[in-house]
Design an enzyme around this catalytic site. Structure first.
Site, mmCIF file in Angstrom:
data_model
loop_
_atom_site.group_PDB
_atom_site.id
_atom_site.type_symbol
_atom_site.label_atom_id
_atom_site.label_comp_id
_atom_site.label_asym_id
_atom_site.label_seq_id
_atom_site.Cartn_x
_atom_site.Cartn_y
_atom_site.Cartn_z
ATOM 1 N N SER A 15 0.845 -1.194 0.000
ATOM 2 C CA SER A 15 0.000 0.000 0.000
ATOM 3 C C SER A 15 0.882 1.246 0.000
ATOM 4 O O SER A 15 2.104 1.161 0.086
ATOM 5 C CB SER A 15 -0.932 0.016 1.222
ATOM 6 O OG SER A 15 -0.175 0.081 2.420
ATOM 7 N N SER A 138 11.573 10.569 6.172
ATOM 8 C CA SER A 138 10.408 11.425 6.359
ATOM 9 C C SER A 138 10.896 12.833 6.655
ATOM 10 O O SER A 138 12.045 13.022 7.098
ATOM 11 C CB SER A 138 9.567 10.907 7.539
ATOM 12 O OG SER A 138 8.566 11.838 7.912
ATOM 13 N N TYR A 151 9.048 7.668 16.092
ATOM 14 C CA TYR A 151 9.134 7.713 14.629
ATOM 15 C C TYR A 151 10.296 8.598 14.184
ATOM 16 O O TYR A 151 11.060 8.218 13.286
ATOM 17 C CB TYR A 151 7.814 8.250 14.091
ATOM 18 C CG TYR A 151 7.666 8.237 12.588
ATOM 19 C CD1 TYR A 151 7.626 7.043 11.875
ATOM 20 C CD2 TYR A 151 7.528 9.424 11.874
ATOM 21 C CE1 TYR A 151 7.462 7.031 10.500
ATOM 22 C CE2 TYR A 151 7.359 9.425 10.500
ATOM 23 C CZ TYR A 151 7.328 8.230 9.820
ATOM 24 O OH TYR A 151 7.156 8.227 8.459
ATOM 25 N N LYS A 155 13.486 7.430 11.959
ATOM 26 C CA LYS A 155 13.710 8.014 10.636
ATOM 27 C C LYS A 155 14.984 8.851 10.580
ATOM 28 O O LYS A 155 15.675 8.873 9.544
ATOM 29 C CB LYS A 155 12.497 8.852 10.227
ATOM 30 C CG LYS A 155 11.240 8.017 9.967
ATOM 31 C CD LYS A 155 11.456 6.993 8.845
ATOM 32 C CE LYS A 155 10.155 6.312 8.440
ATOM 33 N NZ LYS A 155 10.354 5.350 7.332
ATOM 34 N N THR A 186 -1.854 8.632 2.269
ATOM 35 C CA THR A 186 -1.813 7.184 2.514
ATOM 36 C C THR A 186 -2.506 6.894 3.843
ATOM 37 O O THR A 186 -3.066 7.786 4.484
ATOM 38 C CB THR A 186 -0.361 6.695 2.576
ATOM 39 O OG1 THR A 186 0.253 7.211 3.775
ATOM 40 C CG2 THR A 186 0.431 7.150 1.359
#
Length: 271
Positions: A15, A138, A151, A155, A186
């Site tokens: 996805s 990101s 996160y 990243k 997304t």
């Protein structure tokens, strides 16, 4: 660089950005290997790709499965030309309320597993003296963003690994590219982990109104074809934040020059 006739392997391909990259690579003539946990969804994505595909479903945290998949990927189509380290999960929770296990899980999926997969493939690419490695970081891998401490840690770490690896491979014909997406439309926010590790279950307006995945994939692959090492794919404030923290090309060149001048050999000799 042309993608026509190449073979590319993508993690997190069921996805979002991964699926969009798989489809765009197919449009550009590449054969595509798709990996992720959802075998049925991988098959659906493969059915939408214009070129030959193979699906290799596995959980990125299962190192034995990953190593077995690496062997199959290398054998499938005469070798792997490009690898996209894309599998990941985001976060939406305050640090003061977040279970430590959430940090372990996000760093394991977004950082450690991506490094392990890259390390497994490196001997193959090094022997071929060619190839491309894409790391999906990101904007939160450039700028610390609230509610995403785990996160951001993962990243930022992925980008650091990739930048150091790029320097080490700079004499070996292997391109290393770090992509810094902003808000892409997304399910990243819906699937993000909450403070207790459960899926958040809802999206954000900024994500829902973000860049379309197929548009983002085109931008990413165009930039890789131009051999850009640091690729920011964002709009508005997110783009401005990323550009403020962009690493100058001169610095990348300076570190690569250290390798060209025997820095690693000297370090090994001194050890």
């Amino acid at each position: 660089m042309s993608y026509d006739g190449q073979c590319w392997w993508i993690t997190g391909a069921s996805s979002g950005i991964g699926a969009a990259l798989a489809k765009e690579l197919g449009e550009r003539g590449a054969r595509v290997i798709l990996s992720g946990r959802d075998e049925a969804r991988l098959a659906e994505v493969a059915g939408e790709i214009a070129t030959e595909t193979m699906t290799l479903p596995f959980d990125v945290r299962d190192e034995d499965a990953m190593l077995a998949a690496t062997e199959k990927a290398i054998e499938w189509s005469g070798g792997v030309d490009g690898f996209v380290a894309n599998a990941g999960v985001s976060q939406r929770s305050r640090a003061t309320k977040t279970d430590m296990q959430v940090y372990r899980d996000i760093i394991d999926i977004d950082l450690t597993a991506q490094i392990a997969a890259t390390q497994a493939l490196l001997p193959h690419l090094a022997a071929r003296k060619s190839g491309s490695l894409l790391f999906i970081s990101s904007i939160a891998g450039k700028v610390g963003v609230p509610m995403r401490t785990a996160y951001c840690a993962a990243k930022f770490g992925l980008a650091g690994y990739a930048d150091a690896l790029r320097a080490e491979l700079s004499q070996d014909g292997i391109g290393v590219h770090v992509i810094y997406p902003g808000s892409i439309a997304t399910n990243v926010s819906r699937n993000a982990l909450s403070a207790d590790g459960s899926a958040r279950g809802r999206s954000d307006d900024v994500i829902d109104n973000g860049i379309a995945p197929d548009e983002a994939a085109k931008t990413m692959l165009d930039a890789v074809a131009l051999n850009q090492r640091e690729i920011i794919v964002a709009e508005g404030m997110e783009e401005a934040m990323g550009e403020m923290r962009r690493t100058p090309d001169q610095l990348f060149d300076q570190v690569a020059a250290m390798v060209a001048n025997g820095y690693m050999e000297k370090m090994e000799a001194d050890g």
